[in-house]
Design an enzyme around this catalytic site. Structure first.
Site, PDB file in Angstrom:
ATOM      1  N   LEU A 235       1.876   9.552  11.038  1.00 40.62           N
ATOM      2  CA  LEU A 235       3.161   9.400  10.357  1.00 40.62           C
ATOM      3  C   LEU A 235       3.248  10.478   9.280  1.00 40.62           C
ATOM      4  CD1 LEU A 235       3.837   5.596   9.670  1.00 40.62           C
ATOM      5  CD2 LEU A 235       5.366   7.192  10.815  1.00 40.62           C
ATOM      6  N   ASP A 236       4.407  11.114   9.138  1.00 44.29           N
ATOM      7  CA  ASP A 236       4.606  12.105   8.083  1.00 44.29           C
ATOM      8  C   ASP A 236       4.334  11.479   6.716  1.00 44.29           C
ATOM      9  OD1 ASP A 236       5.330  13.980   9.949  1.00 44.29           O
ATOM     10  OD2 ASP A 236       7.486  13.717   9.677  1.00 44.29           O
ATOM     11  N   PRO A 237       3.895  12.276   5.735  1.00 41.17           N
ATOM     12  CA  PRO A 237       3.572  11.731   4.410  1.00 41.17           C
ATOM     13  C   PRO A 237       4.700  10.917   3.775  1.00 41.17           C
ATOM     14  CG  PRO A 237       2.758  13.963   4.578  1.00 41.17           C
ATOM     15  CD  PRO A 237       3.550  13.718   5.828  1.00 41.17           C
ATOM     16  N   MET A 238       5.959  11.348   3.934  1.00 41.03           N
ATOM     17  CA  MET A 238       7.057  10.641   3.293  1.00 41.03           C
ATOM     18  C   MET A 238       7.572   9.464   4.113  1.00 41.03           C
ATOM     19  SD  MET A 238       6.935  12.278   0.581  1.00 41.03           S
ATOM     20  CE  MET A 238       8.281  11.537  -0.325  1.00 41.03           C
ATOM     21  N   ALA A 239       7.041   9.302   5.310  1.00 38.03           N
ATOM     22  CA  ALA A 239       7.424   8.159   6.152  1.00 38.03           C
ATOM     23  C   ALA A 239       6.558   6.959   5.804  1.00 38.03           C
ATOM     24  CB  ALA A 239       7.264   8.515   7.624  1.00 38.03           C
TER      25      ALA A 239
END
Length: 298
Positions: free
Chosen positions: A37-41
């Site tokens: 998962l992307d860091p901001m997700a």
């Protein structure tokens, strides 16, 4: 300690950050997540612990579900609002325009992966090239989007919230960017929450703070929980002893399930039990007419 932990990944954590925190909580080195998962997700991040990590490449379901927010009128190098802004413009899209465009992004589609992604090209990950200011031509890749549902649209603010059910490998940031282009403007993803992965939902997940307070054992599922969708086979005591020693079992001496598994990949494997004791995973070899050991857990 072995099994499956269902984590609600917090914002500003990479998936590997979560693994590092879990190593500290569980005191286990063998830990691996099942999908970046992307860091901001935020949202569902199944994590395998101990020898359950050997199941990572045979998980039966690769489908995902997300709640995503898009903001029209902005384009960035990362295709989300946390990147460097390349363009801003006023937009005045309507709900009717969006409803007309969304069917173009369901079914089997082609997507160009973002430069800020883990896709490899010529031996290098795209994000490594992007971080050095580079950009390379990259071929579009197939993706499957099962459904897109509009949850909300703020016309004055030009923000759109969608629920998206898709196959693994689908880039929601790319979908956002492509939708903006299709409407004749631009768009960037402003939030992303994964609501389902590997057949597990957000309601089944625990946050890191709660896990630390409770202890991992309270939330640890058995390894076979990661294999929902696989069929089971019961074996005799003698067959169990042979299987646990690495021996293949004769298919003709087994009562195989009549109902197909929930996915083509899962059709190759069976969860092997002796009575209620989980022994491991067997792989069907139709040519040799044998059930061979894939991995053991007894």
């Amino acid at each position: 300690m072995r099994g499956l932990l269902l984590i609600d990944k917090p914002k500003e954590f990479t998936s590997f950050d979560v693994v590092a925190v879990l190593r500290g909580i569980t005191k286990q080195r063998r830990i691996g997540h099942t999908g970046t998962l992307d860091p901001m997700a935020t949202g569902v991040l199944p994590v395998l612990v101990g020898n359950a990590t050997r199941l990572a490449d045979i998980l039966p379901s690769n489908d995902k579900a997300y709640r995503a927010e898009f903001r029209f009128g902005i384009k960035t190098d990362t295709l989300d609002i946390w990147g460097n802004v390349l363009r801003r413009e006023q937009t005045c899209h309507t709900l009717a325009e969006i409803e007309a465009a969304l069917p173009l992004f369901t079914g089997d589609i082609m997507q160009m992966p973002p430069m800020y992604s883990a896709v490899k090209q010529n031996g290098k990950r795209l994000y490594e090239i992007a971080r050095k200011g580079g950009e390379v031509a990259r071929p579009a890749r197939p993706a499957t989007v099962y459904s897109i549902k509009i949850i909300g649209f703020d016309e004055p603010e030009q923000t759109l919230t969608l629920d998206i059910h898709c196959a693994g490998g689908t880039y929601i940031r790319s979908l956002c960017d492509d939708l903006g282009e299709k409407l004749g403007s631009c768009a960037a993803m402003s939030s992303l929450r994964r609501t389902m992965a590997c057949g597990f939902s957000l309601t089944q997940c625990v946050c890191l703070a709660q896990l630390k307070e409770d202890g991992a054992e309270k939330h640890l599922l058995e390894p076979q929980a990661a294999l929902r969708g696989y069929n089971e086979v019961r074996v005799s005591e003698k067959q169990a002893a042979r299987f646990l020693c690495g021996g293949a079992l004769d298919i003709s001496r087994l009562t195989l399930p009549a109902v197909p598994a929930t996915s083509k990949a899962a059709d190759e494997y069976l969860l092997v039990y002796h009575k209620y004791r989980f022994l491991g995973v067997g792989k069907l070899d139709e040519t040799a007419k044998q059930l061979k050991v894939r991995c053991l857990f007894d």
